[in-house]
Design an enzyme around this catalytic site. Structure first.
Site, PDB file in Angstrom:
ATOM      1  CG  HIS A   1      -2.132   0.863   1.007  1.00 47.05           C
ATOM      2  ND1 HIS A   1      -3.324   0.363   0.508  1.00 47.05           N
ATOM      3  CD2 HIS A   1      -2.328   2.174   1.201  1.00 47.05           C
ATOM      4  CE1 HIS A   1      -4.199   1.334   0.420  1.00 47.05           C
ATOM      5  NE2 HIS A   1      -3.617   2.451   0.827  1.00 47.05           N
TER       6      HIS A   1
ATOM      7  CG  ASP B   1     -10.567   3.627   4.615  1.00 50.00           C
ATOM      8  OD1 ASP B   1     -10.044   4.668   5.054  1.00 50.00           O
ATOM      9  OD2 ASP B   1     -10.313   3.169   3.492  1.00 50.00           O
TER      10      ASP B   1
ATOM     11  CE  LYS C   1      -7.424   1.615   2.382  1.00 53.47           C
ATOM     12  NZ  LYS C   1      -7.738   3.017   2.306  1.00 53.47           N
TER      13      LYS C   1
ATOM     14  CB  SER D   1      -7.173   5.617   5.988  1.00 54.45           C
ATOM     15  OG  SER D   1      -7.387   5.288   4.648  1.00 54.45           O
TER      16      SER D   1
ATOM     17  NE  ARG E   1      -8.409  11.208   5.821  1.00 55.60           N
ATOM     18  CZ  ARG E   1      -7.538  10.260   5.397  1.00 55.60           C
ATOM     19  NH1 ARG E   1      -7.949   9.035   5.160  1.00 55.60           N
ATOM     20  NH2 ARG E   1      -6.270  10.549   5.240  1.00 55.60           N
TER      21      ARG E   1
HETATM   22  N1  URA Z   1      -4.045   5.827   1.294  1.00 58.73           N
HETATM   23  C1  URA Z   1      -5.106   5.419   2.026  1.00 58.73           C
HETATM   24  O1  URA Z   1      -5.630   4.329   1.818  1.00 58.73           O
HETATM   25  N2  URA Z   1      -5.570   6.228   2.970  1.00 58.73           N
HETATM   26  C2  URA Z   1      -5.024   7.426   3.236  1.00 58.73           C
HETATM   27  O2  URA Z   1      -5.483   8.097   4.110  1.00 58.73           O
HETATM   28  C3  URA Z   1      -3.920   7.853   2.461  1.00 58.73           C
HETATM   29  C4  URA Z   1      -3.448   7.028   1.494  1.00 58.73           C
END
Ligand code: URA
Length: 433
Positions: free
Chosen positions: A82, A161, A187, A183, A168
């Site tokens: 990620h 999220d 996930k 966040s 956001r």
């Molecule tokens: N990637 C994400 O999944 N969440 C964030 O807040 C920033 C980058």
């Protein structure tokens, strides 16, 4: 409990309890808390921050807002990656097939664009027919059969999220360490992989502008992962310049294909090899050095590109656009952004390039906005290059010609030139295990 009390408490810099954070997350996810109050709450968090306990409570509340995927029926060490978000960051499109083609299964859940940064799901959707919403069963079947699937947050995975992320994105509340950590980690923990590589971006195009903040974010996420019993590595990578030369959805798919065919810009290739090597190492394929070689080989012998084609076919996309990327959505309107002064490029403000791409239609300005897959920017020059005054630095692409003046305005002053050639700077800045 009333949400207004929580907004006031956080606005006044006080610490929230686990119950209060759970109340907010549940209330907003279920629709009992309105967008305007959630936005005020997030803005209070943005300014006042959260400590490590509050961040953990937020992560856990978001993680438990939906299903937790069980991937245990897929053999092997399932790895995931990620990115904290960057400009021109198409690494997943390259890294996921590289890792899968080396025999480490990748079950990847990706996001959409956020703020000035792009998202893998928007990029993949520029491939005609490509399905990003897979059921849990489809995801598992694909990973079992071809070793790879990249999907949007499936059905009910971290729905808190999903909602908070979208809010956001359009309320200026992205750049907060706790909100980003919660966040991402909610996930990642919900999506069932055994090992996670976190690409923490640092610089003008990243949400974390300083090494200090990026280091804190990286450590926070690695600690949360460890606490949850998952292996994790964070790689800190430079995001002062856009990564590669292309920004925007279809444009980035084309550049990812270039890399997988053994071409493409060196900065992008280097970050991809490093991320893939870390995933392969966590997947049990050897030392980091030998995994770097393994990753490079999978590009050189074409197996990573074939894996991408296989995934696209599996997920309903048209693979011919990858064989010939000129068939991807192309923008009818183009304009040049020209050098304001002569000299060596000593600074490029990646965030402005990201914002200009959003203005052109590559990202969203409101929750309901539709993405223009062909919109974006192709760089002709980068850090360290020499330019004449008036020489084109980038070509802007869009389907809506009305967006062009705004985008060009955003880019004003985004490239700084100097008389001397700037020093070479590394792109891999650190690693936290
Ligand atoms: N990637 C994400 O999944 N969440 C964030 O807040 C920033 C980058």
């Amino acid at each position: 409990m009333f949400v207004l009390d929580l907004i006031l408490k956080k606005r006044n810099g006080m610490k929230l309890s686990r119950e209060e954070i759970e109340y907010f997350v549940r209330g907003y996810t279920d629709g009992d808390i309105e967008d305007y109050q959630a936005a005020a709450f997030l803005m209070a968090v943005y300014f006042q921050g959260m400590d490590a306990d509050e961040t953990l409570y937020l992560t856990e509340a978001m993680l438990h807002s939906g299903d937790i995927v069980d991937l245990s029926e897929i053999p092997g060490i399932k790895t995931d990656k990620h990115s904290t978000g960057g400009v021109g960051d198409k690494t997943t499109l390259i890294v996921a097939p590289v890792v899968a083609s080396c025999g480490v299964p990748v079950a990847k859940m990706s996001g959409r664009g956020l703020g000035h940064t792009g998202g893998t799901i928007d990029k993949l959707e520029s491939i005609p027919g490509f399905q990003t919403s897979l059921t849990r069963e489809q995801l598992i079947r694909n990973v079992k059969e071809i070793g790879l699937a990249v999907a949007g947050q499936t059905g009910n995975l971290a729905p808190a999220d999903k909602k908070i992320y979208a809010l956001r994105d359009v309320t200026g509340t992205v750049e907060n360490i706790s909100l980003i950590a919660a966040s991402i980690m909610s996930k990642k923990l919900a999506s069932g992989s055994d090992a996670i590589v976190l690409d923490v971006k640092v610089g003008s195009g990243a949400f974390m502008k300083s090494m200090d903040d990026a280091g804190k974010l990286a450590k926070m996420m690695v600690d949360i992962s460890r606490g949850a019993g998952k292996k994790a590595v964070a790689v800190l990578t430079r995001m002062d310049n856009p990564l590669g030369m292309n920004i925007g959805n279809a444009l980035e798919v084309a550049e990812a294909v270039d890399i997988l065919k053994g071409h493409g810009p060196e900065d992008l290739r280097e970050v991809c090899i490093e991320l893939a090597a870390n995933m392969l190492m966590l997947g049990g394929k050897g030392t980091l050095d030998s995994c770097r070689e393994l990753a490079a080989r999978s590009i050189a012998d074409g197996s990573a590109f074939r894996k991408l084609i296989e995934m696209v076919e599996r997920q309903g996309g048209d693979p011919s656009v990858l064989e010939d990327t000129r068939r991807l959505p192309a923008a009818p309107v183009k304009a040049e952004y020209k050098a304001e002064k002569a000299g060596y490029i000593i600074q490029m403000n990646a965030e402005k390039f990201g914002m200009a791409s959003v203005a052109l239609g590559a990202g969203r300005k409101t929750i309901a906005d539709k993405i223009d897959p062909s919109a974006g920017i192709v760089l002709l020059k980068k850090y360290g290059d020499i330019v004449e005054k008036g020489e084109p630095i980038a070509v802007l692409h869009t389907s809506e010609k009305e967006t062009m003046p705004d985008a060009l305005k955003i880019l004003e002053g985004s490239v700084i030139t100097g008389e001397k050639s700037p020093p070479e700077v590394p792109i891999i800045l650190g690693r936290i295990e």
